[in-house]
Design an enzyme around this catalytic site. Structure first.
Site, PDB file in Angstrom:
ATOM      1  N   THR A   1      15.110 -33.201 -66.164  1.00  0.00           N
ATOM      2  CA  THR A   1      15.385 -34.435 -66.371  1.00  0.00           C
ATOM      3  C   THR A   1      17.139 -34.405 -66.412  1.00  0.00           C
ATOM      4  OG1 THR A   1      15.203 -34.393 -68.699  1.00  0.00           O
ATOM      5  CG2 THR A   1      13.249 -35.069 -67.264  1.00  0.00           C
TER       6      THR A   1
ATOM      7  N   LYS B   1      20.160 -56.872 -77.069  1.00  0.00           N
ATOM      8  CA  LYS B   1      19.255 -57.723 -78.121  1.00  0.00           C
ATOM      9  C   LYS B   1      20.208 -58.885 -78.885  1.00  0.00           C
ATOM     10  CE  LYS B   1      16.028 -54.086 -79.120  1.00  0.00           C
ATOM     11  NZ  LYS B   1      16.773 -52.666 -79.078  1.00  0.00           N
TER      12      LYS B   1
ATOM     13  N   TRP C   1      15.540 -60.621 -75.855  1.00  0.00           N
ATOM     14  CA  TRP C   1      16.238 -59.591 -75.087  1.00  0.00           C
ATOM     15  C   TRP C   1      16.903 -60.206 -73.971  1.00  0.00           C
ATOM     16  CZ3 TRP C   1      12.083 -55.316 -74.725  1.00  0.00           C
ATOM     17  CH2 TRP C   1      11.746 -54.863 -76.000  1.00  0.00           C
TER      18      TRP C   1
ATOM     19  N   GLU D   1       9.568 -37.310 -64.157  1.00  0.00           N
ATOM     20  CA  GLU D   1       8.172 -36.988 -64.926  1.00  0.00           C
ATOM     21  C   GLU D   1       7.200 -37.442 -64.115  1.00  0.00           C
ATOM     22  OE1 GLU D   1      10.975 -37.890 -66.512  1.00  0.00           O
ATOM     23  OE2 GLU D   1      11.215 -37.273 -68.507  1.00  0.00           O
TER      24      GLU D   1
HETATM   25  P1  ADP Z   1      16.722 -38.863 -64.954  1.00  0.00           P
HETATM   26  O1  ADP Z   1      16.660 -37.398 -65.004  1.00  0.00           O
HETATM   27  O2  ADP Z   1      18.116 -39.293 -65.038  1.00  0.00           O
HETATM   28  O3  ADP Z   1      15.542 -39.477 -66.091  1.00  0.00           O
HETATM   29  P2  ADP Z   1      14.905 -39.797 -63.002  1.00  0.00           P
HETATM   30  O4  ADP Z   1      15.593 -39.804 -61.732  1.00  0.00           O
HETATM   31  O5  ADP Z   1      13.838 -39.255 -63.656  1.00  0.00           O
HETATM   32  O6  ADP Z   1      16.335 -39.043 -63.230  1.00  0.00           O
HETATM   33  O7  ADP Z   1      15.419 -41.492 -63.737  1.00  0.00           O
HETATM   34  C1  ADP Z   1      14.397 -41.929 -63.996  1.00  0.00           C
HETATM   35  C2  ADP Z   1      14.688 -43.442 -64.625  1.00  0.00           C
HETATM   36  O8  ADP Z   1      15.543 -43.973 -63.478  1.00  0.00           O
HETATM   37  C3  ADP Z   1      13.611 -44.439 -64.523  1.00  0.00           C
HETATM   38  O9  ADP Z   1      12.809 -44.216 -65.879  1.00  0.00           O
HETATM   39  C4  ADP Z   1      14.266 -45.643 -64.821  1.00  0.00           C
HETATM   40  O10 ADP Z   1      14.725 -46.082 -65.728  1.00  0.00           O
HETATM   41  C5  ADP Z   1      15.159 -45.472 -63.591  1.00  0.00           C
HETATM   42  N1  ADP Z   1      15.175 -46.010 -62.277  1.00  0.00           N
HETATM   43  C6  ADP Z   1      14.374 -45.485 -61.426  1.00  0.00           C
HETATM   44  N2  ADP Z   1      14.089 -46.081 -59.992  1.00  0.00           N
HETATM   45  C7  ADP Z   1      14.557 -47.290 -60.528  1.00  0.00           C
HETATM   46  C8  ADP Z   1      14.443 -48.665 -60.015  1.00  0.00           C
HETATM   47  N3  ADP Z   1      14.263 -48.932 -58.598  1.00  0.00           N
HETATM   48  N4  ADP Z   1      14.883 -49.749 -60.711  1.00  0.00           N
HETATM   49  C9  ADP Z   1      15.406 -49.477 -61.990  1.00  0.00           C
HETATM   50  N5  ADP Z   1      15.561 -48.359 -62.616  1.00  0.00           N
HETATM   51  C10 ADP Z   1      14.900 -47.345 -62.122  1.00  0.00           C
END
Ligand code: ADP
Length: 542
Positions: A188, A440, A445, A333
Site C-alpha cells: 500500500t 465533521k 458529515w 488489499e
Molecule cells: P493506497 O495504496 O493509496 O491505499 P489503493 O489504490 O489501494 O492505494 O487505494 C485505495 C483507496 O483509494 C480506496 O480505499 C479509496 O479510498 C480510494 N479509491 C479507489 N477508487 C476510488 C473511487 N472510484 N472513488 C473514490 N475513492 C476511490
C-alpha cells in the site's frame, strides 16, 4: 451417509496457465510496447510465453528458489509482462515496487520484502545505484534492456535482462503447485506509517482475472485492443496483465510515455478500444485532445478509479468523445477490483440524468466480493442510498492479513476499507470519503468528494480538493483548495456562487484558496494530509 464428492478434475489455478492459453489460442495476437529506449516494440503472445519460460530458467540459474521475491521498478512494457509470468509461473513471487515513492520508502519496501533479484528499467538506474548500498537482500541487479543500452560503467555488477533471457533454450515446463502459493506482492502506498504488503496467491489472482473481465465488470474480450495506462506497479495494473491474456486481446503498453500527446498517438496508431487509469492521467489526455481539436477513432470504453472520478470528467469523455466511462472502486488489499458502475436492465428506461447519477457512483460489487456499510458500533446500516457508514468487504481476493504481520486487520471476518460510503437499494455503492478525510461540521458529515465534484464541474477549475479546517463553533468547516485552468479568471465568489442550488447551504465551503499545484501521492491520489498540514493555521472568514 458419506458425503458424495464431486468427480471432476482438480487443476490448480496457475497464473502460467493464462499465458499458455493465450500463446496456444491467440498466439499471433500482438503485445505492443513503447520502450524506455524510445522505440516501439511488437511481438506476440507466443513470443512472450517463450521468453517468460526462458526468464524462469534464467532466474533459476541466478539461484532463485521457490518463494524467493523478485522486485521490479519498471513501466508498463513487454519485459515487465514477462517478469510477471516468469516469476509467478515458476513459483517465485513478483514484487512490483512503485518508483514514484520516496527513495527511503523504496529501500524500506525492498528490504521488507527481502527481494533477492531486482529488475529495473533504464530510467531507474541512477536511483538504484544510489540505493544499492542499503538493499541488503538483493543479490542480483538486472537492467531491463539489451546489450546495446547497457551502461559502459556502473558501480553495480549489472546483469543485462535480454542477455539473461536469450542465453536460455526455453526447454522448460511450467510447474503445477498449490494454487494458494504466493504469486505477487504489492505494498500500500503508506500515506500513514510504513507501507504494508498485500500478498496475492495464484488462486486469488485467477479468480480476480476471471471476474474482472466479465461483461458486468471491465467487459474485456478478444475483440478489444487494451492499453492499461494504470502502471503495472500500481496493484498489478488493476489485474489487466492477467485478464487481457485470459481473453486474448491485443495488449498495448505505453512505457514511461504517459503525457497526453504520447498516449493519444498510441491510442490512434494501435487502434486502442479500451483503457484504464486514474482520473489525473485522463486530465492530461483530455486537455491534449481538446486543445488540438482531435477525436478518438477507435477508443470506446475506459475504466477510471483509484480516486473518485469527477462527474464532469465522465460527461466530457462521453459527450465530447463518445468514450463510455466505467467508474470503479478498489484497493491494494482487494487485488484491486471491488465495484464497478454499470446499469441494470431495469435502469434502461430511466431518464438520462438519473442514469448518469447511478453511473457516477462507484457501483455494484462484482461476484466474488461481498460488502456492507456499518456504523461505529459495527452494526450494519440500511441500503437506502442515504445512510453513510464504514465500508467493509470480504471475498476471494480480499487480504486476510498483511505480509509479515501476525495481527489480523479483519473485524468479524470483514476487511475494513477505511472508506465511508452509502449503498442504495439496488446495491450501488458510493464513496463519500476516506474516513480520515470526512469533514465533521457540527456533528454532521460533509462529503469532501461531493464538494470536489461540484468544483471540478466549473469550466475554469483544473483541480480541486476539499479539506476540513478547524472552526470554533462547528469543530470543522470545509475549505476548498483550487488550481485554476491556465489563463482563466476565477474568484472566490465565482466558485462559492457555483455551489448555490447544487448542495445544502450549510455544506458550501467557508473559504476558497487558490494554489499552483495540489500534491498527489505516488498513486495519483490527492494528499489530503499534506494539504491539511499546509492549511492548519488557515483562518476562515467569519
Ligand atoms: P493506497 O495504496 O493509496 O491505499 P489503493 O489504490 O489501494 O492505494 O487505494 C485505495 C483507496 O483509494 C480506496 O480505499 C479509496 O479510498 C480510494 N479509491 C479507489 N477508487 C476510488 C473511487 N472510484 N472513488 C473514490 N475513492 C476511490
Amino acid at each position: 451417509m458419506p458425503r458424495l464428492m464431486g468427480q471432476m478434475m482438480q487443476m490448480p489455478l496457475m497464473i502460467s496457465s493464462l499465458l499458455v492459453h493465450a500463446a496456444r489460442h491467440n498466439g499471433d495476437v500482438e503485445i505492443v510496447s513503447k520502450r524506455v529506449e524510445g522505440d516501439l516494440h511488437r511481438y506476440t503472445y507466443r513470443d512472450a510465453e517463450l521468453r517468460s519460460r526462458k526468464l524462469a530458467q534464467a532466474l533459476a540459474r541466478l539461484g532463485c528458489e521457490e518463494g524467493d521475491r523478485v522486485g521490479t521498478l519498471a513501466w508498463n512494457g513487454y519485459r515487465h509482462f514477462e517478469i510477471y509470468y516468469g516469476t509467478s509461473g515458476s513459483g517465485l513471487v513478483c514484487h512490483t515496487v512503485n518508483p514514484r515513492l520516496f527513495p527511503e520508502q523504496i529501500a524500506w519496501i525492498i528490504n521488507d520484502a527481502q527481494d533477492r533479484v531486482l529488475c529495473f528499467d533504464l530510467t531507474f538506474l541512477p536511483l538504484i545505484e544510489k540505493l544499492a548500498p542499503h538493499l541488503q537482500s538483493v543479490k542480483h541487479f538486472v537492467l531491463m534492456t539489451d546489450r546495446a543500452h547497457m551502461p559502459a560503467q556502473s558501480p553495480l555488477d549489472l546483469k543485462c535482462y535480454d542477455e539473461l533471457v536469450e542465453a536460455e533454450d526455453g526447454r522448460y515446463e511450467w510447474p503445477e503447485f498449490d494454487e494458494n502459493t504466493a504469486s505477487s506482492i504489492c505494498y500500500t502506498s503508506g500515506t500513514t506509517g510504513n507501507p504494508k504488503g498485500a500478498v496475492y496467491s495464484h488462486r486469488s489472482t485467477l479468480l480476480h482475472a476471471f471476474a474482472s473481465a466479465m461483461p458486468d465488470a471491465m467487459e474485456c474480450s478478444s475483440r478489444d485492443v487494451i492499453l492499461p495506462v494504470v502502471p503495472m506497479f500500481h496493484v498489478n495494473a488493476w489485474g489487466l496483465p492477467y485478464s487481457v491474456p485470459l481473453v486474448g486481446a491485443k495488449l498495448v503498453m505505453p512505457g514511461p510515455h504517459l503525457d497526453g500527446k504520447s498516449l493519444y498517438e498510441l491510442f490512434e496508431s494501435e487502434k486502442v478500444t479500451f483503457s484504464a487509469g486514474v482520473p489525473t492521467v485522463w486530465l492530461g489526455l483530455i486537455n491534449h485532445v481538446k486543445q488540438n481539436q482531435l477525436k478518438f477513432s477507435t477508443f470506446r470504453r475506459t475504466v477510471i478509479g483509484g480516486s473518485a472520478c469527477p462527474p464532469a470528467m465522465i460527461r466530457t469523455l462521453e459527450d465530447d468523445f463518445g468514450v463510455q466511462v466505467l467508474h470503479a472502486w478498489g484497493m491494494t488489499e482487494l487485488s484491486p477490483l471491488g465495484t464497478l458502475s454499470k446499469l441494470k436492465a431495469k435502469h434502461f428506461d430511466l431518464p438520462k440524468e438519473a442514469q448518469r447519477r447511478l453511473l457516477e457512483k462507484q457501483g455494484k460489487v462484482i461476484y466474488g466480493i461481498d460488502m456492507q456499510i456499518v456504523g461505529d458500533d459495527e452494526q450494519p446500516l440500511p441500503w437506502d442510498g442515504q445512510a453513510a457508514g464504514n465500508l467493509v468487504v470480504r471475498g476471494h481476493w480480499v487480504i486476510d492479513r498483511y505480509y509479515r504481520r501476525d495481527d489480523s486487520p479483519l473485524q468479524d471476518g470483514w476487511f475494513p476499507t477505511g472508506d465511508v460510503a452509502t449503498i442504495d437499494a439496488d446495491g450501488f455503492m458510493q464513496i463519500t470519503d476516506r474516513s480520515k478525510d470526512v469533514i465533521k461540521s457540527g456533528g454532521e458529515w460533509i462529503s469532501s468528494i461531493d464538494l470536489e465534484n461540484i468544483a471540478m464541474a466549473h469550466p475554469a477549475v483544473h483541480e480541486a480538493a476539499a479539506i476540513a479546517c478547524r472552526h470554533a463553533k462547528w469543530d470543522e468547516r470545509p475549505l476548498l483548495v483550487v488550481v485554476k485552468k491556465p489563463g482563466q479568471e476565477l474568484s472566490k465568489q465565482d466558485i462559492l456562487g457555483f455551489y448555490e442550488g447544487k448542495i445544502a447551504k450549510w455544506q458550501i465551503p467557508d473559504d476558497v484558496v487558490f494554489v499552483d499545484e495540489i500534491p498527489h501521492t505516488a498513486t495519483g491520489k490527492i494528499q489530503k494530509l499534506k494539504l491539511r498540514e499546509r492549511f492548519a493555521d488557515h483562518v476562515l472568514p467569519t
